[in-house]
Design an enzyme around this catalytic site. Sequence first.
Site, mmCIF file in Angstrom:
data_model
loop_
_atom_site.group_PDB
_atom_site.id
_atom_site.type_symbol
_atom_site.label_atom_id
_atom_site.label_comp_id
_atom_site.label_asym_id
_atom_site.label_seq_id
_atom_site.Cartn_x
_atom_site.Cartn_y
_atom_site.Cartn_z
ATOM 1 N N ALA A 1 45.789 34.670 47.414
ATOM 2 C CA ALA A 1 45.744 35.253 46.070
ATOM 3 C C ALA A 1 44.457 36.015 45.776
ATOM 4 C CB ALA A 1 45.919 34.144 45.024
ATOM 5 N N ARG B 1 35.315 42.834 48.274
ATOM 6 C CA ARG B 1 34.388 43.394 49.252
ATOM 7 C C ARG B 1 35.074 44.273 50.307
ATOM 8 N NH1 ARG B 1 31.172 38.007 50.846
ATOM 9 N NH2 ARG B 1 33.022 37.045 49.899
#
Length: 465
Positions: free
Chosen positions: A16, A21
């Site tokens: 999830a 990043r």
Amino acid sequence: MSKLHYPDLQVCVLAAGKGKRMCSNLPKVLHKVLGRAMIDHVLHTVEALRPKSIALVTGHASEMVREHVGQPANLDWVIQDKQLGTGHAVQQCERVIRDVRDVLIVCGDTPLLTVDTLAHLVDEHRRAGTDVTVLTAKPVNPFGYGRIVRDESGNVTSIVEQKDATDEQRLIGEVSSGIYCVRHEVLFDLLHLIENRNAQEEYYLPDIVPLALKAGQSVAAVAMNDSDEMVGVNDRVDLAHVEGLMQKHIIQDWQRRGVTIEKPDTVRIEAGVKIGIDTVIQAGCYLIGTTNVGDECRVGPNAVLVNAWLDDRVNVYAFSHIHGASVGSDTLVGPYARLRPGAQLDEEVHIGNFVEVKKSVVGRGSKINHLSYIGDAVIGSSCNIGAGTITCNYDGANKFVTEIGDNVFVGSDTQLVAPVKVGSDSTIGAGSTITRNVTEGGLTLSERNAERYISGWKRPQKDNG
């Protein structure tokens, strides 16, 4: 089919996270590692356990993940609307997990996990009869992982996340992989007790360890043999690192199965590729997608095979590109040849340098050795297509087919303007432009737009003496 079978085991896959990043519009678990999305690697591994069912927890861009995965019969979709931590994610599975003995919890961004490691965790958990078992490792660099804290007797007392660990705790070498096997009877009672008093204000799954101990329940740790298996992906640097590790394992596996791979650090072999014994893969080759290479083939150097099928004893010379094409046994391709989607080569075919074949069938023993384009064509057996021959298959709007019979000789620099048929045993003189059907046998010549037919003409024969 896997010999493993855990009909009383539920698997929970956590997928999830947003993956900020990764700096991508694509959900993190859909980024590919050697041709397969990370989530595909993980699901393939846990499916090999043959559990009762799999709960897949998604949140960020869940629609994209769902569209990619589809709807396997044994998979339940669970939505974590707010990403409030791993403990909260597992808690969302409560409604779909029932009538099982244990729950195996894995992360969707750990594509290196093996089924043997997971089976060992489940088996040890059950053998010891513990309530909570965590899979641990001792990586060379433990940075970023939760540390396994033990008491003086060596018993696990807690798992402390990197951001919450003291300087002393960060020196601990044993870390949690984030993978757990927990008795179903206790799991959700423990999850409901977790609090978010930490630096991230999240509900951490590792907090079930001290809670279980406080409740008088048993906790154990099982170490994995290879710490690489737990390596997760947080950014594209991690992605490249994980892909490198997986590539090394895949190449070594094929080498142990009887495949010679020259300069393996220059070769890419994706996860869906199959290779036969005594095949040689030379330096710089890329084997991509669902490529299948038969026995005793030779590929490369610097050849690229994408979703290609090679039968046995195929030789693909340097810098050739085969994409979505099938190649019969004892065939030679290249160097610098290109087979595009839909190309089908029969046995003992020769495709030479700077030849492109697209959506065409080339019959047994036929040769197209130099500088030719063959598109939307059906070529019979034992034909010779001379250098510079082109099938003119496209009029700017439609594609047309060129049909060439058996034992046809097409002279160099010939244009076959489709739709056109060339009869068997015929010969076409060099430099011809063929716009009408060619009669079987004899010699056909064209000068500009004129064609003439010479009945009974015999082709020169090679002196085999």
